[in-house]
Design a protein around this motif. Sequence first.
Motif, PDB file in Angstrom:
ATOM      1  N   LEU A 130       0.826  -1.199   0.000  1.00 49.27           N
ATOM      2  CA  LEU A 130       0.000   0.000   0.000  1.00 49.27           C
ATOM      3  C   LEU A 130       0.866   1.257   0.000  1.00 49.27           C
ATOM      4  O   LEU A 130       0.554   2.249  -0.692  1.00 49.27           O
ATOM      5  N   LEU A 131       1.945   1.219   0.817  1.00 49.51           N
ATOM      6  CA  LEU A 131       2.850   2.369   0.826  1.00 49.51           C
ATOM      7  C   LEU A 131       3.493   2.571  -0.547  1.00 49.51           C
ATOM      8  O   LEU A 131       3.663   3.724  -1.008  1.00 49.51           O
ATOM      9  N   SER A 132       3.828   1.480  -1.191  1.00 51.85           N
ATOM     10  CA  SER A 132       4.401   1.588  -2.558  1.00 51.85           C
ATOM     11  C   SER A 132       3.382   2.156  -3.533  1.00 51.85           C
ATOM     12  O   SER A 132       3.712   3.003  -4.394  1.00 51.85           O
ATOM     13  N   SER A 133       2.132   1.746  -3.437  1.00 54.45           N
ATOM     14  CA  SER A 133       1.080   2.280  -4.324  1.00 54.45           C
ATOM     15  C   SER A 133       0.874   3.758  -4.061  1.00 54.45           C
ATOM     16  O   SER A 133       0.678   4.561  -5.006  1.00 54.45           O
ATOM     17  N   GLU A 134       0.901   4.168  -2.793  1.00 53.49           N
ATOM     18  CA  GLU A 134       0.735   5.575  -2.458  1.00 53.49           C
ATOM     19  C   GLU A 134       1.843   6.424  -3.068  1.00 53.49           C
ATOM     20  O   GLU A 134       1.603   7.522  -3.584  1.00 53.49           O
ATOM     21  N   ALA A 144       2.398  10.111  -9.712  1.00 55.32           N
ATOM     22  CA  ALA A 144       1.492  10.362 -10.854  1.00 55.32           C
ATOM     23  C   ALA A 144       0.788  11.702 -10.702  1.00 55.32           C
ATOM     24  O   ALA A 144       0.574  12.438 -11.681  1.00 55.32           O
ATOM     25  N   ASN A 145       0.397  12.024  -9.430  1.00 57.68           N
ATOM     26  CA  ASN A 145      -0.252  13.302  -9.190  1.00 57.68           C
ATOM     27  C   ASN A 145       0.679  14.451  -9.482  1.00 57.68           C
ATOM     28  O   ASN A 145       0.273  15.479 -10.053  1.00 57.68           O
ATOM     29  N   ASN A 146       1.909  14.299  -9.041  1.00 56.48           N
ATOM     30  CA  ASN A 146       2.896  15.349  -9.322  1.00 56.48           C
ATOM     31  C   ASN A 146       3.065  15.538 -10.823  1.00 56.48           C
ATOM     32  O   ASN A 146       3.168  16.676 -11.322  1.00 56.48           O
ATOM     33  N   LYS A 147       3.139  14.423 -11.514  1.00 55.67           N
ATOM     34  CA  LYS A 147       3.294  14.511 -12.982  1.00 55.67           C
ATOM     35  C   LYS A 147       2.060  15.172 -13.607  1.00 55.67           C
ATOM     36  O   LYS A 147       2.163  15.955 -14.575  1.00 55.67           O
ATOM     37  N   ALA A 148       0.861  14.817 -13.030  1.00 55.01           N
ATOM     38  CA  ALA A 148      -0.356  15.435 -13.590  1.00 55.01           C
ATOM     39  C   ALA A 148      -0.380  16.931 -13.326  1.00 55.01           C
ATOM     40  O   ALA A 148      -0.827  17.721 -14.180  1.00 55.01           O
ATOM     41  N   GLU A 149       0.082  17.330 -12.130  1.00 53.35           N
ATOM     42  CA  GLU A 149       0.127  18.753 -11.829  1.00 53.35           C
ATOM     43  C   GLU A 149       1.157  19.483 -12.678  1.00 53.35           C
ATOM     44  O   GLU A 149       0.987  20.667 -13.004  1.00 53.35           O
ATOM     45  N   ASP A 150       2.226  18.855 -13.044  1.00 53.81           N
ATOM     46  CA  ASP A 150       3.266  19.485 -13.873  1.00 53.81           C
ATOM     47  C   ASP A 150       2.891  19.534 -15.367  1.00 53.81           C
ATOM     48  O   ASP A 150       3.596  20.146 -16.175  1.00 53.81           O
ATOM     49  N   LEU A 151       1.794  18.852 -15.722  1.00 62.45           N
ATOM     50  CA  LEU A 151       1.393  18.827 -17.131  1.00 62.45           C
ATOM     51  C   LEU A 151       0.862  20.231 -17.550  1.00 62.45           C
ATOM     52  O   LEU A 151       0.032  20.791 -16.867  1.00 62.45           O
ATOM     53  N   SER A 152       1.381  20.808 -18.725  1.00 62.76           N
ATOM     54  CA  SER A 152       0.952  22.139 -19.242  1.00 62.76           C
ATOM     55  C   SER A 152       0.984  22.135 -20.780  1.00 62.76           C
ATOM     56  O   SER A 152       1.478  21.194 -21.388  1.00 62.76           O
ATOM     57  N   ILE A 153       0.425  23.262 -21.381  1.00 65.25           N
ATOM     58  CA  ILE A 153       0.394  23.364 -22.863  1.00 65.25           C
ATOM     59  C   ILE A 153       1.787  23.420 -23.409  1.00 65.25           C
ATOM     60  O   ILE A 153       2.111  22.804 -24.428  1.00 65.25           O
ATOM     61  N   LYS A 154       2.633  24.129 -22.716  1.00 64.17           N
ATOM     62  CA  LYS A 154       4.004  24.268 -23.198  1.00 64.17           C
ATOM     63  C   LYS A 154       4.690  22.921 -23.247  1.00 64.17           C
ATOM     64  O   LYS A 154       5.430  22.602 -24.184  1.00 64.17           O
ATOM     65  N   ARG A 155       4.430  22.090 -22.177  1.00 65.14           N
ATOM     66  CA  ARG A 155       5.069  20.781 -22.172  1.00 65.14           C
ATOM     67  C   ARG A 155       4.516  19.886 -23.289  1.00 65.14           C
ATOM     68  O   ARG A 155       5.232  19.095 -23.877  1.00 65.14           O
ATOM     69  N   LEU A 156       3.205  20.037 -23.533  1.00 66.29           N
ATOM     70  CA  LEU A 156       2.600  19.209 -24.590  1.00 66.29           C
ATOM     71  C   LEU A 156       3.078  19.616 -25.988  1.00 66.29           C
ATOM     72  O   LEU A 156       3.195  18.776 -26.913  1.00 66.29           O
ATOM     73  N   THR A 157       3.338  20.939 -26.240  1.00 63.44           N
ATOM     74  CA  THR A 157       3.707  21.410 -27.598  1.00 63.44           C
ATOM     75  C   THR A 157       5.195  21.487 -27.799  1.00 63.44           C
ATOM     76  O   THR A 157       5.653  21.793 -28.924  1.00 63.44           O
TER      77      THR A 157
END
Length: 437
Positions: free
Chosen positions: A398-402, A408-421
């Motif tokens: 469970l700790l490993s999944s957390e 994944a949340n950090n990566k989702a928060e870091d996702l932006s238009i600039k990174r996508l283009t």
Amino acid sequence: MQEIKCPKCGEVFQVDESGYAAIVKQVRDKEFEKEISDREERFESEKDAAVKLAKAEAEKEFNSVMKDKELQISALQSEIDAQNNAKLLALSEIETKKDKELAEKDSEITRLKARLEACDMDKQLAVSNAVTQKDKELAEKETCIVKLTAKLETGEKENELTVKSLKDSYETQLKMKDEEVARLKDFKAKLSTKMVGESLEQHCEIEFNKLRATGFQNAYFEKDNDAKTGSKGDYIYRESDSDGVEFISIMFEMKNEMDETATKKKNEDFLKELDKDRREKNCEYAVLVSLLEPENELYNSGIVDVSHRFPKMYVIRPQFFIPMITLLRNAALNSLQYKQELAVIRNQNIDISNFEAEMNEFKEKFSRNYELASKKFKTAIEEIDKTIEHLQKTKEALLSSENNLRLANNKAEDLSIKRLTKNNPTMAAKFAELETK
């Protein structure tokens, strides 16, 4: 007129009837008084001899009985000492075993308490119950020991009272013998008249039946009619206690002057056959009641012990028939009392053995139950350890999944238009067109 011749001068002279009767009476009175004087001296000498012999026999019997009592008391004291030593050793072993078991239990309780508190409570309760039960058993054993000691002290006091009673009884019997000697003169004078019309056997049976209702209610006294072994005695006396246990038996043989034969004229001639009858009929004592050898002072003096020839055998005159039964019966009753006391002590030893056996059985059962409980505790602890290990692995998973979700949340928060283009000209052109419109 009567003629009388002088023994000195030989002269014959005549006297009348009254003078002749006076002379005859004078001669007869002198002879009669002389005979009476001689008989009185003979009876006095017989009385003194009988008294001395009776006192000697009584002292001998009393000394023998006292010696037997001392030996019995010594044996009982030895048994008591041995029992006390055994009790002390048993108590010491029990205390040592108890301390050792308690120490082991305390150690086990401490170890289990550190690993599982809930199981420790159950174990403490079981150990507490076991210790309480053992203390109760030890208290019961100490109470039993106190009771046994009290019983032994009571037995010693009873022995002292018995010895005193026996001494008083012998003194009473000695007094009775003195009275019997005083009656001997009159009895001898009447003996021939009393035997007229009845045999010696009938005389003894009548004398016994006179006292049967008062002194011998539980006694058996009948003729010996069993001749299947080839011979038989005259009478058998048996008596039992209130529990039906026989404590005395006597084979009687009666011989009067008419029982003489060409080869058997003395008391000694009948002893061997009497001993044979005693053994075949399982009797403890043998008694010959005899009128043979009337001039023999040995048999006229009282009870004659012939145990040096044949075991437990006596020769008596008819006047000692009832005193002989009473003497042997009292001795048997005294020995019965000591046998019962020894039986009580043996039963007490059996009770102690049973108590120790029950104690050992309890310890074995407790040890077996303790081993079973210990195994179950170990099994439960192993299962708990396995569960804990499984939960630990689940926790780690469970700790490993957390952690992965956080990344994944950090990566989702870091996702932006600039990174996508970035590095994608086509997507950058599309977004640029949207912004110009």
